[in-house]
Design an enzyme around this catalytic site. Structure first.
Site, mmCIF file in Angstrom:
data_model
loop_
_atom_site.group_PDB
_atom_site.id
_atom_site.type_symbol
_atom_site.label_atom_id
_atom_site.label_comp_id
_atom_site.label_asym_id
_atom_site.label_seq_id
_atom_site.Cartn_x
_atom_site.Cartn_y
_atom_site.Cartn_z
ATOM 1 N N SER A 218 0.841 -1.193 0.000
ATOM 2 C CA SER A 218 0.000 0.000 0.000
ATOM 3 C C SER A 218 0.877 1.245 0.000
ATOM 4 O O SER A 218 2.088 1.181 0.210
ATOM 5 C CB SER A 218 -0.882 0.017 1.240
ATOM 6 O OG SER A 218 -0.087 0.287 2.378
ATOM 7 N N LYS A 219 0.237 2.372 -0.214
ATOM 8 C CA LYS A 219 0.953 3.636 -0.213
ATOM 9 C C LYS A 219 1.609 3.863 1.155
ATOM 10 O O LYS A 219 2.688 4.427 1.252
ATOM 11 C CB LYS A 219 -0.030 4.759 -0.538
ATOM 12 C CG LYS A 219 0.597 6.128 -0.470
ATOM 13 C CD LYS A 219 -0.214 7.134 -1.188
ATOM 14 C CE LYS A 219 0.064 8.545 -0.724
ATOM 15 N NZ LYS A 219 1.204 8.749 0.149
ATOM 16 N N ARG A 220 0.925 3.388 2.193
ATOM 17 C CA ARG A 220 1.471 3.582 3.527
ATOM 18 C C ARG A 220 2.820 2.862 3.716
ATOM 19 O O ARG A 220 3.694 3.333 4.432
ATOM 20 C CB ARG A 220 0.474 3.112 4.583
ATOM 21 C CG ARG A 220 0.281 4.169 5.641
ATOM 22 C CD ARG A 220 -0.839 3.854 6.622
ATOM 23 N NE ARG A 220 -2.025 3.298 6.019
ATOM 24 C CZ ARG A 220 -2.629 2.182 6.463
ATOM 25 N NH1 ARG A 220 -2.123 1.510 7.472
ATOM 26 N NH2 ARG A 220 -3.732 1.757 5.893
#
Ligand code: GLU
Length: 519
Positions: free
Chosen positions: A261-263
């Protein structure tokens, strides 16, 4: 297969292209090139609620940077256009009517509020054969009432009428025969009168058919939609020209558990988008591979091996080699861990393989960002002296200081400031300075200075011959003290190369200054 291979990359412009999408496009590209086929770029923008301004242009720019070329599609033209789904309304209307006419779909009037109420009332509510007669649709209301509502302009959707209890087979090139029972599928909405647009499922199938797509290569997240798509092909009577499916392995977090994910990018400090993205809604900026200093070929090579490998242990592959060796049947089913450290490695390999003359302009640009104007010759010399050095970095997760090889041009800066900026002050507490500037140093440096001043030329080899002779005669070790003079710290390249870069005047000036300061 006698038919020409035609594949497509069909993003929805709901934000920046995710790095997983880049891999999907790359695999489609490799497959198309390998089979002498066509690669289509289609924009799936039927969900107007989720459109993000700028996303389409961003995607096009990203592929332009990466060097992935499409044969047809939005911004490329072609005979199967328009390639933007929002411009194909008339086409879809016809196919929606075809399904309604042959009883494979029906009209539903349930409002979003009614559907929400139902979902609250019935746990895991599914709009399907067992529940549809209890809802407000053309099947439960009958022809007359349906017509009355339509005449009154009541908003409606068209739903696919799924027959329960049938095993639906998806023939997947990577996963084999995937079987799902139709009873677990709901009567998907195919069209919304409110926007006069189909949903993703209908538009996707109609376009794949009309654009003569032969293979659907896409991310694993679309696998659950595939049985529905198979049923749609059959409902249209297109089963004989149904594309073959290949659902690519997921990209996993660097730790291996869960979807990337972007996180994760924020947490570990790597980009998940090809280019920098300024989000128009949140106002936040996300870093991109391009802006981080990755070379496009390195990014493609890195991504190509996330889910596939040529089986011969070879890791550095040109695009041509990838096209030649790529094998869709050998893609893994299991997710591929996103090893961003390997991404650094790829970039380093590609940077080192470039001729110095090609890296030099990048070094010039990097120095300009530090307000230093360097010539291409200076930049080239720095690259050649420093490219094999290590840098220290802070590991984003452990917060520990670690070392790695130079992998980006920007890594050079902390290692090369002294080429342009002379030491101003000398820190006597610095370990290197303390250890190497001893009571003899000033005298030794004065002697060295005089030798250098008298040399007929100032290239590294001339210096080396003279200084080596002096060192042998005196039995002294002037190198580290000399480094204190020119650099101020314990870093930098070979001293003669550094002095040659600085030139005689600057070298002597720095030596005089250090002698005066340190005494
Ligand atoms: N529009 C879908 C996406 O955003 C396309 C899925 C497919 O390739 O069928 O990825």
């Amino acid at each position: 297969m006698s038919q020409k291979v035609r594949v497509r990359f069909a993003p929805s412009p709901t934000g920046p292209l995710h790095i997983g999408g880049v891999r999907t496009a790359l695999y489609n590209y490799l497959f198309a090139r390998q089979h002498g086929g066509d690669l289509i770029f289609r924009i799936e923008d039927t969900d107007s609620q989720r459109l993000v301004p700028g996303a389409e242009d961003y995607i096009i720019e990203a592929f332009d940077w990466l060097g992935i070329k499409f044969d047809e599609g939005v911004s490329f033209g072609g005979e199967h256009g328009p390639y933007r789904q929002s411009e194909r309304r008339d086409i879809y209307r016809k196919y929606v009517n075809q399904l309604l006419d042959n009883g494979r779909a029906y009209i539903a009037f349930d409002t979003p509020e009614e559907l929400d109420a139902k979902r609250n009332e019935v746990e895991n509510f599914q709009y399907d054969a067992s529940t549809r007669l209890g809802m407000r649709n053309s099947l439960s209301l009958g022809g007359e009432e349906t017509q009355r509502l339509l005449d009154a302009g009541t908003p409606y959707t068209v739903r696919f009428k799924i027959e329960p209890g049938e095993d639906v087979h998806v023939d997947d090139i990577i996963r084999g025969d995937v079987v799902i029972n139709s009873s677990i599928l709901d009567d998907k909405v195919l069209y919304k009168s409110a926007d006069d647009l189909p949903t993703y499922h209908l538009a996707n199938i109609v376009d794949d058919h009309l654009m003569e797509v032969t293979h659907v290569i896409r991310g694993e997240e679309w696998l659950p939609s595939a049985p529905l798509h198979v049923l749609l092909y059959r409902a249209f009577g297109w089963q004989d020209t149904m594309p073959r499916f290949a659902h690519l392995p997921l990209l996993l977090k660097p730790t291996g558990n869960g979807k990337l994910s972007k996180r994760d990018g924020d947490k570990f400090g790597f980009p998940v988008f090809p280019l920098l993205w300024n989000d128009p809604k949140s106002g936040t900026t996300s870093m991109g591979y391009r802006e981080q200093g990755y070379l496009p070929q390195a990014v493609l090579n890195f991504l190509a091996l996330l889910g596939w490998n040529p089986g011969d242990g070879k890791e550095i592959l040109t695009l041509e080699e990838m096209v030649e060796k790529f094998d869709l049947t050998k893609c893994s089913k299991a997710g591929a861990k996103f090893d961003f450290v390997k991404g650094w490695w790829f970039n380093r390999e590609y940077l080192l393989a470039l001729p110095t003359a090609e890296v030099a302009p990048m070094v010039v640009d990097m120095l300009r960002e530090q307000n230093i104007e360097a010539t291409a010759e200076q930049a080239a010399a720095i690259w050649d002296m420093m490219k094999t050095k290590n840098i220290e970095y802070t590991d984003a997760q452990s917060q520990q200081t670690k070392k790695r090889n130079i992998s980006f041009v920007s890594d050079l800066w902390p290692l090369c400031d002294f080429f342009f900026i002379a030491p101003q002050t000398f820190n006597r507490e610095d370990k290197f300075v303390r250890k190497n500037w001893t009571e003899n140093s000033a005298e030794e440096m004065r002697a060295l200075r005089d030798i250098l001043a008298a040399l007929p030329a100032f290239d590294a080899e001339t210096q080396r011959a003279a200084v080596d002779a002096w060192v042998a005669e005196k039995g002294c070790k002037p190198w580290n003290a000399w480094r204190v003079c020119l650099v101020g710290q314990g870093k930098g390249p070979d001293m003669h190369e550094l002095a040659a870069f600085l030139g005689r005047e600057e070298t002597l000036r720095r030596m005089d200054y250090a002698i005066a300061q340190l005494g």
